[in-house]
Design an enzyme around this catalytic site. Structure first.
Site, PDB file in Angstrom:
ATOM      1  N   TYR A   6       1.857  -7.530  16.234  1.00  0.00           N
ATOM      2  CA  TYR A   6       2.196  -6.797  15.246  1.00  0.00           C
ATOM      3  C   TYR A   6       3.196  -5.554  15.610  1.00  0.00           C
ATOM      4  CZ  TYR A   6       2.358  -2.929  11.984  1.00  0.00           C
ATOM      5  OH  TYR A   6       2.539  -1.713  11.220  1.00  0.00           O
ATOM      6  N   LEU A  57       5.748 -10.394  -2.709  1.00  0.00           N
ATOM      7  CA  LEU A  57       4.534 -10.584  -3.401  1.00  0.00           C
ATOM      8  C   LEU A  57       3.746 -11.589  -2.481  1.00  0.00           C
ATOM      9  CD1 LEU A  57       5.150 -10.445  -7.292  1.00  0.00           C
ATOM     10  CD2 LEU A  57       4.862  -8.590  -5.706  1.00  0.00           C
ATOM     11  N   THR A  58       3.722 -11.268  -1.383  1.00  0.00           N
ATOM     12  CA  THR A  58       2.561 -11.881  -0.264  1.00  0.00           C
ATOM     13  C   THR A  58       1.130 -11.613  -0.814  1.00  0.00           C
ATOM     14  OG1 THR A  58       2.588 -10.346   1.258  1.00  0.00           O
ATOM     15  CG2 THR A  58       4.240 -11.727   1.342  1.00  0.00           C
ATOM     16  N   LYS A  61       7.228  -5.071  15.411  1.00  0.00           N
ATOM     17  CA  LYS A  61       7.782  -3.581  14.707  1.00  0.00           C
ATOM     18  C   LYS A  61       8.776  -3.026  15.741  1.00  0.00           C
ATOM     19  CE  LYS A  61       6.993  -1.910  11.403  1.00  0.00           C
ATOM     20  NZ  LYS A  61       7.523  -2.147   9.839  1.00  0.00           N
ATOM     21  N   PHE A 102       0.679  -1.281   0.053  1.00  0.00           N
ATOM     22  CA  PHE A 102       0.075   0.069   0.003  1.00  0.00           C
ATOM     23  C   PHE A 102       1.094   1.401   0.107  1.00  0.00           C
ATOM     24  CE2 PHE A 102      -2.160   2.867   3.401  1.00  0.00           C
ATOM     25  CZ  PHE A 102      -2.656   3.428   2.338  1.00  0.00           C
ATOM     26  N   ARG A 156      -7.706   7.325  16.537  1.00  0.00           N
ATOM     27  CA  ARG A 156      -6.515   7.096  15.422  1.00  0.00           C
ATOM     28  C   ARG A 156      -6.244   8.548  14.999  1.00  0.00           C
ATOM     29  NH1 ARG A 156      -6.613   3.548  18.315  1.00  0.00           N
ATOM     30  NH2 ARG A 156      -6.529   1.164  17.994  1.00  0.00           N
ATOM     31  N   THR A 202       6.100   2.145  12.931  1.00  0.00           N
ATOM     32  CA  THR A 202       4.454   2.534  13.094  1.00  0.00           C
ATOM     33  C   THR A 202       4.385   3.344  14.613  1.00  0.00           C
ATOM     34  OG1 THR A 202       2.294   1.748  13.663  1.00  0.00           O
ATOM     35  CG2 THR A 202       4.447   0.079  13.965  1.00  0.00           C
ATOM     36  N   ASP A 203       3.537   3.962  14.737  1.00  0.00           N
ATOM     37  CA  ASP A 203       3.032   4.564  16.052  1.00  0.00           C
ATOM     38  C   ASP A 203       2.500   3.518  17.122  1.00  0.00           C
ATOM     39  OD1 ASP A 203       0.622   4.202  15.182  1.00  0.00           O
ATOM     40  OD2 ASP A 203      -0.040   6.149  15.327  1.00  0.00           O
ATOM     41  N   GLU A 204       2.224   2.379  16.509  1.00  0.00           N
ATOM     42  CA  GLU A 204       1.653   1.405  17.406  1.00  0.00           C
ATOM     43  C   GLU A 204       2.871   0.789  18.471  1.00  0.00           C
ATOM     44  OE1 GLU A 204      -1.175  -1.319  15.974  1.00  0.00           O
ATOM     45  OE2 GLU A 204      -1.403   0.179  13.924  1.00  0.00           O
ATOM     46  N   LEU A 238      10.029  -0.950   3.685  1.00  0.00           N
ATOM     47  CA  LEU A 238       8.591  -0.999   4.121  1.00  0.00           C
ATOM     48  C   LEU A 238       8.136  -2.404   4.234  1.00  0.00           C
ATOM     49  CD1 LEU A 238       8.379   1.686   1.560  1.00  0.00           C
ATOM     50  CD2 LEU A 238       6.830   1.949   3.508  1.00  0.00           C
TER      51      LEU A 238
HETATM   52  N1  LIG Z   1      -0.508   1.323   6.804  1.00  0.00           N
HETATM   53  C1  LIG Z   1      -0.106   2.030   7.844  1.00  0.00           C
HETATM   54  O1  LIG Z   1      -1.131   2.388   8.428  1.00  0.00           O
HETATM   55  C2  LIG Z   1       1.172   1.980   8.451  1.00  0.00           C
HETATM   56  C3  LIG Z   1       1.425   3.117   9.301  1.00  0.00           C
HETATM   57  C4  LIG Z   1       2.853   3.155   9.734  1.00  0.00           C
HETATM   58  C5  LIG Z   1       3.847   2.555   9.440  1.00  0.00           C
HETATM   59  N2  LIG Z   1       3.304   1.312   8.526  1.00  0.00           N
HETATM   60  C6  LIG Z   1       4.666   0.640   7.989  1.00  0.00           C
HETATM   61  O2  LIG Z   1       4.605   0.627   6.705  1.00  0.00           O
HETATM   62  C7  LIG Z   1       5.051  -0.448   5.926  1.00  0.00           C
HETATM   63  C8  LIG Z   1       4.186  -0.625   4.843  1.00  0.00           C
HETATM   64  O3  LIG Z   1       2.727  -0.816   5.368  1.00  0.00           O
HETATM   65  P1  LIG Z   1       1.725  -1.126   4.218  1.00  0.00           P
HETATM   66  O4  LIG Z   1       0.422  -0.827   4.923  1.00  0.00           O
HETATM   67  O5  LIG Z   1       2.154  -0.635   2.870  1.00  0.00           O
HETATM   68  O6  LIG Z   1       1.613  -2.705   4.151  1.00  0.00           O
HETATM   69  P2  LIG Z   1       1.316  -3.818   3.028  1.00  0.00           P
HETATM   70  O7  LIG Z   1       0.799  -4.886   3.773  1.00  0.00           O
HETATM   71  O8  LIG Z   1       0.217  -3.154   2.249  1.00  0.00           O
HETATM   72  O9  LIG Z   1       2.526  -4.010   2.380  1.00  0.00           O
HETATM   73  C9  LIG Z   1       3.662  -4.856   2.739  1.00  0.00           C
HETATM   74  C10 LIG Z   1       4.244  -5.262   1.612  1.00  0.00           C
HETATM   75  O10 LIG Z   1       5.453  -6.012   1.928  1.00  0.00           O
HETATM   76  C11 LIG Z   1       5.831  -7.094   1.289  1.00  0.00           C
HETATM   77  N3  LIG Z   1       6.124  -8.361   2.089  1.00  0.00           N
HETATM   78  C12 LIG Z   1       5.658  -8.889   3.085  1.00  0.00           C
HETATM   79  N4  LIG Z   1       6.545  -9.810   3.622  1.00  0.00           N
HETATM   80  C13 LIG Z   1       7.721  -9.528   2.796  1.00  0.00           C
HETATM   81  C14 LIG Z   1       9.141 -10.358   3.034  1.00  0.00           C
HETATM   82  N5  LIG Z   1       9.275 -11.339   3.770  1.00  0.00           N
HETATM   83  N6  LIG Z   1      10.012 -10.025   1.918  1.00  0.00           N
HETATM   84  C15 LIG Z   1       9.817  -8.860   1.035  1.00  0.00           C
HETATM   85  N7  LIG Z   1       8.475  -8.421   1.079  1.00  0.00           N
HETATM   86  C16 LIG Z   1       7.466  -8.651   1.790  1.00  0.00           C
HETATM   87  C17 LIG Z   1       4.070  -7.498   0.857  1.00  0.00           C
HETATM   88  O11 LIG Z   1       4.142  -8.397  -0.146  1.00  0.00           O
HETATM   89  C18 LIG Z   1       3.477  -6.256   0.590  1.00  0.00           C
HETATM   90  O12 LIG Z   1       3.733  -5.617  -0.804  1.00  0.00           O
HETATM   91  C19 LIG Z   1       5.064  -1.702   7.059  1.00  0.00           C
HETATM   92  O13 LIG Z   1       6.462  -1.543   7.512  1.00  0.00           O
HETATM   93  C20 LIG Z   1       4.236  -0.742   8.034  1.00  0.00           C
HETATM   94  O14 LIG Z   1       4.497  -1.462   9.367  1.00  0.00           O
HETATM   95  C21 LIG Z   1       2.242   1.162   7.993  1.00  0.00           C
END
Ligand SMILES: NC(=O)c1ccc[n+]([C@@H]2O[C@H](COP(=O)([O-])OP(=O)(O)OC[C@H]3O[C@@H](n4cnc5c(N)ncnc54)[C@H](O)[C@@H]3O)[C@@H](O)[C@H]2O)c1
Length: 358
Positions: A163, A37-38, A167, A15, A227, A136-138, A83
């Site tokens: 989770y 690509l999970t 992190k 995302f 949030r 993340t803030d979590e 990410l």
């Molecule tokens: N979405 C939020 O609200 C938010 C907020 C703060 C921080 N984050 C952090 O930002 C990052 C991205 O979040 P997101 O919401 O885009 O997540 P997401 O789940 O949409 O995307 C994660 C991506 O990582 C890939 N992935 C998973 N395991 C993998 C592995 N072992 N090797 C390689 N690739 C792998 C997945 O295929 C996916 O494309 C994360 O680290 C998350 O902790 C997210």
């Protein structure tokens, strides 16, 4: 963005990562996306960046140190933006070990591979290199309803979900690699993000798609969990500022600075649906909102002090919740194929433990 020509983005098909990659590629940077690509990784989210001549997608696992070393050596990035993660709180309750291996072991493996690559760079490139660890803030845990104030970068780490714990553990490794090996690591703690291309298991798309299809819109507990919702493009701008101008070893909170309860958020989405689909049999969509039993360990309130990134790096969110939700709802209405393909692949968009804000 930045003087950096070559950037490696892990999780770039997810995302937030896909938003980052699309922007970097459009700006003419040479980008390598590393993604396993999970279920959460969607090459379609990269749009025209996917096949752009200045972009390469490497399907690889960040836990695979040999693969990471090869990709780093071939791509010769000037920065790594990390990410890749398992990111959904509800899944971490059902299957915590995937979070431990990807988020903790994977981050450590990537840090180790990057350190080997970085050490062998010529001195000026070594000096300029950056590794941005996106967290993340979590990790800070929860504030209570009556608690004043907000989490700062100095707040203690008190993760409550598997989770958040994974992190937080990865944050510690990122810090340790900076302190022990000198790797120029920066860490961001972003708040709950929303926007186009978010997997339909997270709160905002769950609410949009349930409203569209006339299904109950489940909200955890009393719906008063707060949030600090951040539009994905604003999150990505902040990450760019941090990797470009942040201080190595620095930690940066990134939040929009406006707390919203889940109930208010979902009602705002319903109001957007009323405007955009006025002939829907489900108007007013807010009638579909249904409170469901709370998720275990559900953090009550997050509030983040983002003063540092604002003061030192001049970052400000540009998109308020109203505009961001409008853009997001429209995107899901206009891009049905994106989420229909995810469903056709057998993905369950019902949240496993109900509906929260992970
Ligand atoms: N979405 C939020 O609200 C938010 C907020 C703060 C921080 N984050 C952090 O930002 C990052 C991205 O979040 P997101 O919401 O885009 O997540 P997401 O789940 O949409 O995307 C994660 C991506 O990582 C890939 N992935 C998973 N395991 C993998 C592995 N072992 N090797 C390689 N690739 C792998 C997945 O295929 C996916 O494309 C994360 O680290 C998350 O902790 C997210």
């Amino acid at each position: 963005m930045m003087g950096l020509e070559r950037v490696l983005v892990t999780g770039g098909a997810g995302f937030i990562g896909s938003c980052m990659v699309r922007r970097l590629v459009a700006a003419g940077r040479r980008v390598v996306t590393v993604d396993l690509l999970t279920y959460a990784g969607r090459p379609a989210s990269l749009g025209s960046a996917l096949d752009a001549p200045n972009h390469a997608l490497e399907r690889a696992d960040i836990r695979d140190g040999a693969a990471m070393r090869r990709i780093l050596a071939e791509g010769r990035p000037e920065a790594v933006i990390h990410l890749a993660a398992e990111s959904h709180v509800d899944r971490s309750i059902d299957a915590p070990m995937d979070f431990v291996t990807t988020n903790v072991e994977g981050t450590a493996a990537l840090l180790a591979a990057t350190t080997g690559y970085w050490r062998d760079l010529p001195a000026p490139e070594r000096e300029a290199f950056r590794f941005l660890h996106v967290s993340t803030d979590e990790v800070y845990g929860s504030l209570g309803d009556g608690d004043a104030g907000a989490f700062t970068e100095a707040s203690p780490c008190r993760p409550n979900s598997p989770y958040a714990a994974s992190k937080a553990a990865s944050d510690h490794f990122a810090r340790a690699w900076h302190r022990t090996f000198g790797l120029p690591v920066l860490t961001s703690h972003g708040s709950n993000s929303y926007g186009p291309r978010q997997m339909p298991e997270k709160l905002v798309p769950v609410a949009i798609l349930a409203a569209l299809e006339g299904r109950p819109i489940p909200v955890y507990g009393d719906g008063r969990h707060v949030r600090d919702w951040l539009f994905v493009e604003d999150h990505v701008h902040a990450l760019e500022s941090i990797v470009e101008r942040g201080e190595p070893g620095g930690v940066y909170n990134v939040g929009a600075g406006a707390g919203t309860t889940n109930l208010d958020l979902v009602r705002a989405i319903c109001a957007r649906m009323d405007e955009l689909v006025p002939d829907s049999p489900w108007c007013p969509h807010a009638d579909l909102v249904t409170l469901v039993p709370d998720r275990p360990g559900h953090d009550r309130r997050y509030a983040l002090d983002s003063g540092r990134v604002r003061r030192e790096l001049g970052w400000r969110p540009a998109v308020d919740l109203d505009e961001g939700l409008g853009r997001t709802v429209r995107w899901y209405l206009e891009n049905r194929r994106w989420w229909q393909e995810i469903r056709a692949g057998g993905f369950e968009d019902r949240r496993r433990q109900g509906l929260g804000a992970g």
